[in-house]
Design an enzyme around this catalytic site. Structure first.
Site, PDB file in Angstrom:
ATOM      1  CG  ASP A 234      -1.826   1.147   1.350  1.00 39.94           C
ATOM      2  OD1 ASP A 234      -2.841   1.151   0.635  1.00 39.94           O
ATOM      3  OD2 ASP A 234      -1.532   2.063   2.143  1.00 39.94           O
ATOM      4  CD  GLU A 263      -2.111   2.380  -3.584  1.00 41.70           C
ATOM      5  OE1 GLU A 263      -3.282   2.731  -3.797  1.00 41.70           O
ATOM      6  OE2 GLU A 263      -1.581   2.397  -2.446  1.00 41.70           O
TER       7      GLU A 263
END
Length: 525
Positions: A234, A263
């Site tokens: 993330d 990400e």
């Protein structure tokens, strides 16, 4: 004992035989993304856990807990496998003991504990085993950039400086370009990387060597303990770049064939490519991430399919984005997707256009890279057109007792939903048994007359070897189109074709008809 010390017994477990040789996910896989709290409630007894800050369950409130858990997911593994998926990516499952909005899992308050409202560590390990028995790997969502404000480190960090701002909120600027920008002011770079996402998510300073070691050890523990097949990372670029390289390299030293995907939410390929292993960066940064999410292609796909029927550029955003693949060290290791838990659902972006949805699914299943699909898409969940996380992450129909519709069995679904689910399953099962769609070269032709044509084949791009190939023709137009086979003679001459999902023979010595707003998928022999 005197002095405030206490004795703690540590247990050391042996690694599973052959664990270091585990293989991560790759282009042969299809990832299924789901939010556990919103997927299925298999154990209503853990909906409310005494002692946790948020103990309210309210399915009518899009931002509250809804009661989904690991037990519910385990009940539906057969349905996921039957859909053609091969990897499960769950949004974070670690404890989020926050006063509100704790369902999404991004504000972790105990890095070594499964959230009790989802289940236990034994439940998570059982999920991995049962999934593996069905040909499904388990991908864990990890968040090395920040923790939740309910974590004890905020009030009492083990070392001074573990949390940016000495525990006081200062928002990040989200200026991702500052990491690579040769002209960026150091203050701007620090404001991006050292700022907090929101007050509920204190930002960690991974430059501290003790914290960096803790985060690496925690990740290795989860891989080994749960038997993971991959990690989704993330808010990747928000963490310290040197830490990110050392952390990923440390994981790959233990599991050389493992997969991590980062990400980097940017629509510019150059920014995404900066982080992929093998990239030679002008600033000297050496990345170690095997895979990244292809946000540039996602944006281009939504733009292309959402444009008016008479738009001049049509498929050009997709074509030109893929033309920039030379920026990536390994474009085949990009995760391609049309929607996720942080974006509006594709059907909402297309104002309910199911034909457009099918075109997107066909492209994801046949272009280069590793496709990811968002739960509920198979039964045409739509959601709001503007970003609204709680409503985008709607409950999966049939995951709760008394639901009027059941996405797993088909009960109560409308004809269009039934057809969409069956078609996607057929598409992904075909992809699963077609190696050319995993590793074949990609040769694409400039879009003409609102049709985008490309081939997957052996040999080099543009220079196919004799043998099988796959032809994909995506017609964005509201009317049928005729393709001149002479334009594609290097692929079509001397071959026979059949439609991939129906097996129907297709003549290649006459114009090839592509129905309106549809994908033509041909196996060439």
């Amino acid at each position: 004992p005197a002095g405030g010390c206490r004795r703690v017994a540590w247990r050391l477990d042996a690694r599973a035989p052959g664990s270091a040789a585990r293989r991560g996910f790759g282009p042969q896989d299809a990832l299924y993304l789901l939010v556990p709290d919103r997927f299925a409630n298999g154990d209503p007894g853990n909906d409310r856990v005494p002692g946790l800050r948020e103990d309210r369950v309210d399915r009518a409130d899009p931002d509250a807990r809804h009661g989904g858990d690991l037990a519910g997911l385990r009940r539906h593994l057969d349905a996921i496998a039957a859909l053609g998926m091969t990897q499960l990516w769950l949004t974070p499952v670690q404890a989020n003991d926050q006063p509100r909005h704790s369902y999404h899992g991004d504000a972790i308050t105990d890095l070594y504990r499964i959230d009790p409202r989802l289940g236990t560590l034994d439940d998570y390990r059982a999920l991995a085993r049962e999934a593996r028995a069905r040909g499904l790997g388990l991908v864990m969502d990890v968040v090395p950039n920040h923790i939740g404000s309910g974590h004890p480190w905020l009030a009492d960090p083990p070392r001074r400086g573990w949390i940016h701002g000495d525990g006081r909120f200062r928002a990040t600027t989200h200026r991702r370009t500052t990491v690579q920008d040769p002209h960026a002011a150091p203050e701007d770079r620090a404001a991006f990387q050292d700022g907090w996402f929101v007050p509920a998510m204190p930002d960690l300073d991974q430059r501290d060597p003790q914290l960096a070691r803790y985060l690496l050890q925690n990740t290795l523990w989860w891989i080994e303990t749960a038997g993971l097949s991959g990690l989704r990372v993330d808010t990747f670029s928000y963490a310290d770049p040197q830490f990110l390289s050392a952390w990923a390299r440390g994981i790959l030293a233990e599991y050389p064939a493992f997969t991590l995907v980062g990400e980097e939410w940017s629509t510019q390929p150059a920014l995404v490519a900066h982080w992929q292993r093998g990239k030679r960066n002008p600033d000297g940064h050496v990345p170690w991430m095997p895979a990244m999410f292809d946000f540039p292609l996602q944006a281009a796909l939504v733009r292309a399919l959402g444009a008016p029927a008479d738009a001049a550029d049509g498929w050009l955003p997709v074509y030109e984005t893929l033309a920039l693949d030379f920026l990536y060290p390994d474009p085949g290791r990009l995760v391609v997707f049309a929607e996720n838990h942080d974006t509006p659902r594709l059907l909402a972006a297309l104002d309910g256009d199911v034909a457009g949805w099918r075109l997107a699914m066909a492209l994801l299943a046949t272009t280069r890279g590793m496709p990811q699909f968002f739960y509920g898409s198979e039964v045409l969940l739509r959601g709001p057109a503007q970003r609204d996380d709680g409503r985008v992450r709607a409950d999966m129909p049939g995951g709760w007792a008394g639901d009027a519709q059941d996405a797993f069995t088909g009960r109560g679904l409308g004809p269009e939903q039934q057809a969409a689910r069956a078609w996607l399953a057929a598409l992904l099962q075909w992809r699963r048994r077609t190696p050319l769609l995993h590793t074949g070269a990609l040769t694409h032709y400039a879009p003409e007359d609102d049709v985008y044509v490309y081939f997957r084949h052996t040999g080099r791009p543009g220079y196919p070897e004799r043998g099988p190939a796959v032809m994909v023709a995506l017609n964005r137009a509201p009317a049928p189109r005729q393709l001149d086979p002479a334009r594609f003679a290097r692929f079509l001459q001397g071959r026979h074709a059949r439609e991939a999902l129906t097996g129907a023979a297709i003549a290649l010595d006459a114009p090839i008809r592509v129905p309106a707003r549809s994908a033509l998928l041909l196996e060439l022999r």
